[in-house]
Design an enzyme around this catalytic site. Structure first.
Site, PDB file in Angstrom:
ATOM      1  CG  HIS A 101      22.061 -22.237 -17.437  1.00 55.17           C
ATOM      2  ND1 HIS A 101      21.271 -21.208 -16.946  1.00 55.17           N
ATOM      3  CD2 HIS A 101      21.490 -22.612 -18.601  1.00 55.17           C
ATOM      4  CE1 HIS A 101      20.274 -20.988 -17.775  1.00 55.17           C
ATOM      5  NE2 HIS A 101      20.385 -21.823 -18.796  1.00 55.17           N
ATOM      6  CG  HIS A 103      22.688 -23.962 -22.985  1.00 54.50           C
ATOM      7  ND1 HIS A 103      21.591 -24.797 -22.914  1.00 54.50           N
ATOM      8  CD2 HIS A 103      22.315 -22.784 -22.440  1.00 54.50           C
ATOM      9  CE1 HIS A 103      20.596 -24.135 -22.354  1.00 54.50           C
ATOM     10  NE2 HIS A 103      20.996 -22.906 -22.060  1.00 54.50           N
TER      11      HIS A 103
END
Length: 138
Positions: A101, A103
């Site tokens: 992922h 950010h």
């Protein structure tokens, strides 16, 4: 491939409700449940990749254009003063959820935790840096 035991796979594929700000066939972008700042979001691939080492190159090609599009939009809407884009790989680097992922962290002048991503320099001299450069040349 999805991992049925991965919480981020469930978030990315809509199995768990999220505050989704963007979605396409490859990604879901959600607001972080424990944000570092107003608007802190996560770009989650819908397929499971543990980290950048596992990330499919075709998915990777789409990642930064999406991050740029979102950063521009978020800056315009939230009126932030800067932006961090952060991605951690493996526990030693701060990864706590083992689903790739990215950010997106808007930063504000009046923010109290401005040094959230501060790091210290390791003190390498020019000769040591040159040796590492020679090792890494492709």
């Amino acid at each position: 491939m999805k991992d049925e035991n991965c919480i981020f796979c469930k978030l990315a594929n809509g199995d768990i409700p999220t505050n989704t700000i963007y979605e396409d066939e490859d990604f879901r972008v959600i607001l972080d449940a424990d944000p570092a700042s107003k608007g802190h979001a996560l770009i989650l691939p819908k397929q499971h990749y543990k980290n950048i080492y596992d990330l499919d190159p075709e998915v990777a090609k789409k990642l930064f254009p999406l991050a740029q599009k979102l950063a521009i939009h978020m800056t315009e809407v939230l009126h932030c003063d800067g932006f961090n884009i952060l991605q951690n790989n493996n526990e030693v680097a701060g990864q706590t959820v083992f689903h790739f992922h990215l950010h997106l962290i808007p930063r504000y002048e009046n923010q109290t935790n401005k040094n959230l991503l501060e790091f210290s320099h390791c003190g390498m001299n020019e000769e040591e840096i040159k040796k590492v450069c020679d090792l890494l040349k492709m």
